[in-house]
Write an enzyme that holds these catalytic residues in place. Structure first.
Site, short mmCIF file in Angstrom:
data_model
loop_
_atom_site.label_atom_id
_atom_site.label_comp_id
_atom_site.label_asym_id
_atom_site.label_seq_id
_atom_site.Cartn_x
_atom_site.Cartn_y
_atom_site.Cartn_z
CD GLU A 47 -2.56 -1.10 2.76
OE1 GLU A 47 -3.40 -0.27 2.79
OE2 GLU A 47 -2.33 -1.81 3.39
NE ARG A 272 3.32 -8.20 11.09
CZ ARG A 272 2.31 -7.15 10.73
NH1 ARG A 272 0.92 -7.18 10.79
NH2 ARG A 272 3.08 -6.01 10.52
CE LYS A 282 2.49 0.24 5.07
NZ LYS A 282 2.22 0.46 3.72
#
Length: 572
Positions: A47, A272, A282
């Site tokens: 993204e 992850r 983020k």
């Protein structure tokens, strides 16, 4: 920022094949059964709402690495479906970072926004087949009616609108007739499903915001879950690899492509990356930037790829780390020290050794001839003879590190002290004879004598000298600013805070120390931004982009293991 990829590719050791894992085994099985006609096609779908971080490096390594191993392809595709948070700056940084890490997507740079027209048509198709409806509930109302893990959700009062009404309202949503949040398009699935993602999820929301690529053409935007699988399908992806939090979303991924009757990629989830003393959110990294708690996304204390690169990390070290941590189906936390281990291993092979003194203490060799200068041969890298040697000037007045002298030395301290003989690296053996102090009693100058027979640090008579210290000739030293970086957070888990606090309570007040008057050997005078060195006995350092012809600036990339520091720490 200087990109040293080409130089690194020459100097880096050969990379070994990645160890096998369940994703690789899945691909091997699919190749055996010819499931996708022998194709392997992956994608990396960031993204553009922030900079990439070390967690993304694992995904880049996995997606591009698997494609390369099996002679396949990997796309770079931006999931740009939320214009309120996306910027061209982020797109540019992601492209730079992904390429620096070794990503090669050829001409396959795509955007979800490339598919907005097709996604809209597919949404219309689902409305026509009775699988989607326009809902007037607010976001809060949708959440309240969603239910819980133990209780089913409630059906929206708008769930049974006619196909004609839904088509009309959706077209008017697209035309911009309604304000933000007034209506959504939802999939009609099962409000009693044990999987909350299947309880009539939102497909489209109204958002009057300018998109970084499509401008104001659209005012409705697809949700990630609706855009993701269909984008994979358009690109003919075979293995859609994502992190474990999307495992519960896989049934929805499958439902959309099956209801539309389009090509069906396979979604596979893996763990992850989590690192001690590190935040990989983020949203929280953006908070640090916006609140001025760091200098920006590329602050060397940040776990962003651009921050790590600025600090002096190499792409090879990061890839070696990613190979080592591998992939699994269970989330865990990896020690930050493991990443630093691979960094030291890589820099040990590639970095030139040089001498630098961060906190200078003046040393005068009383019996060395005034005005005489000798040039000592120094090895650039003992790990690689092909890197050659250099000449380092030696003179009567030198600088050494303040911590390399103790007037009253403790046990196991073998550096310079009154009456003790030490070896000056590549120079001579010297013995401290006296000191000069200031009015507060601090030692400001050390006087020594040298043994002319010990040039190069040799001892013709075979005597043993335990201590070896580095130095810089005072007349030839160049000044530099050196930024000493440490962990940004004081706790292994930065989110471990008391009630009422947030993660910023764990910020390390000593994460950056600026040494403004370091003294460096003259070979560093024209050091280029991005170049890396080992300051002997001090650590690995990289030239910061802030460097100018008038001022050298170095960042400490990672410290060396300091035996004496460990001894002293244990004694406290």
């Amino acid at each position: 920022m200087m990109d040293t990829t080409k130089n690194e590719a020459v100097a880096a050791p050969a990379e070994t094949a990645a160890p096998s894992n369940f994703i690789r085994e899945t691909i091997l099985d699919d190749l055996k059964t010819n499931k996708y006609g022998g194709r392997v096609h992956t994608r990396f779908p960031p993204e553009p709402n922030g900079y990439l971080h070390i967690g993304h490096a694992k995904s880049i390594h996995l997606n591009f690495g698997l494609a390369a191993e099996f002679g396949g392809k990997c796309n770079l595709r931006f999931d740009d479906t939320n214009p309120s948070k996306e910027e061209t700056e982020y797109v540019d940084s992601i492209i730079e970072d992904a390429r620096w890490l070794g990503g090669d997507w050829g001409d396959r740079l795509f955007y979800a926004s490339d598919y907005f027209g097709q996604l809209y048509e597919w949404a219309v198709q689902l409305i026509k087949t009775g699988k989607a409806y326009v809902c007037d509930l607010s976001a809060d109302e949708v959440r309240k009616q969603r239910g819980t893990l133990t209780e089913p959700g409630q059906e929206s009062p708008y769930r049974n609108r006619s196909v004609e009404e839904n088509l009309d309202l959706f077209a008017r949503m697209k035309a911009g007739e309604f304000p933000d949040g007034a209506r959504t398009l939802r999939a009609k699935i099962d409000m009693a499903s044990p999987n909350l993602n299947m309880r009539d999820p939102v497909m489209y929301r109204i958002l009057h915001a300018e998109h970084h690529r499509t401008g104001n053409k659209w005012c409705i935007y697809p949700m990630y879950d609706f855009a993701h699988g269909q984008s994979d399908s358009i690109e003919r992806v075979t293995h859609s690899i994502c992190t474990l939090e999307f495992e519960d979303h896989r049934p929805l991924y499958d439902w959309y492509v099956e209801q539309l009757g389009i090509y069906h990629p396979q979604q596979i989830e893996f763990d992850r990356l989590n690192l001690t003393y590190t935040l990989l959110s983020k949203r929280k990294l953006l908070q640090l930037v916006q609140q001025g708690l760091v200098r920006g996304w590329d602050d060397p204390r940040m776990p962003t790829i651009s921050g790590l690169r600025r600090r002096g990390y190499t792409s090879e070290a990061i890839r070696s780390f990613c190979r080592r941590v591998g992939v699994s189906k269970t989330n865990g936390t990896t020690e930050l020290g493991l990443l630093e281990y691979f960094l030291r291993e890589d820099l040990n092979r590639r970095a030139h050794r040089v001498m630098a003194v961060l906190r200078p203490l003046r040393v005068v060799i009383d019996n060395y001839p005034e005005g005489q200068v000798e040039h000592m041969e120094a090895v650039n890298n003992p790990e690689d003879a092909s890197q050659g040697t250099r000449q380092v000037p030696f003179s009567r007045v030198l600088y050494i590190e303040q911590e390399d002298f103790r007037e009253d030395p403790p046990k196991q301290y073998f550096r310079l002290s009154p009456g003790r003989e030490v070896r000056l690296r590549y120079g001579y053996l010297v013995t401290c004879t006296s000191v000069v102090k200031d009015s507060s009693g601090q030692v400001t100058e050390v006087h020594c004598t040298y043994d002319p027979a010990t040039r190069g640090g040799n001892t013709p008579d075979g005597r043993k000298v335990k201590g070896t210290i580095h130095w810089v000739s005072a007349d030839h030293a160049i000044d530099a600013e050196v930024r000493l970086y440490d962990n940004l957070f004081t706790k292994e888990d930065p989110n471990d805070v008391a009630e009422g606090q947030d993660f910023t309570a764990n910020l390390n007040p000593n994460s950056l120390e600026v040494v403004s008057a370091a003294k460096l050997e003259p070979s560093l005078r024209n050091a280029e931004p991005g170049s890396r060195y080992q300051f002997e006995r001090l650590g690995y350092f990289s030239v910061d982009p802030d460097t100018t012809p008038q001022k050298l600036v170095f960042n400490r990339t990672v410290a060396l293991r300091d035996t004496w520091a460990k001894i002293e720490k244990k004694s406290k």
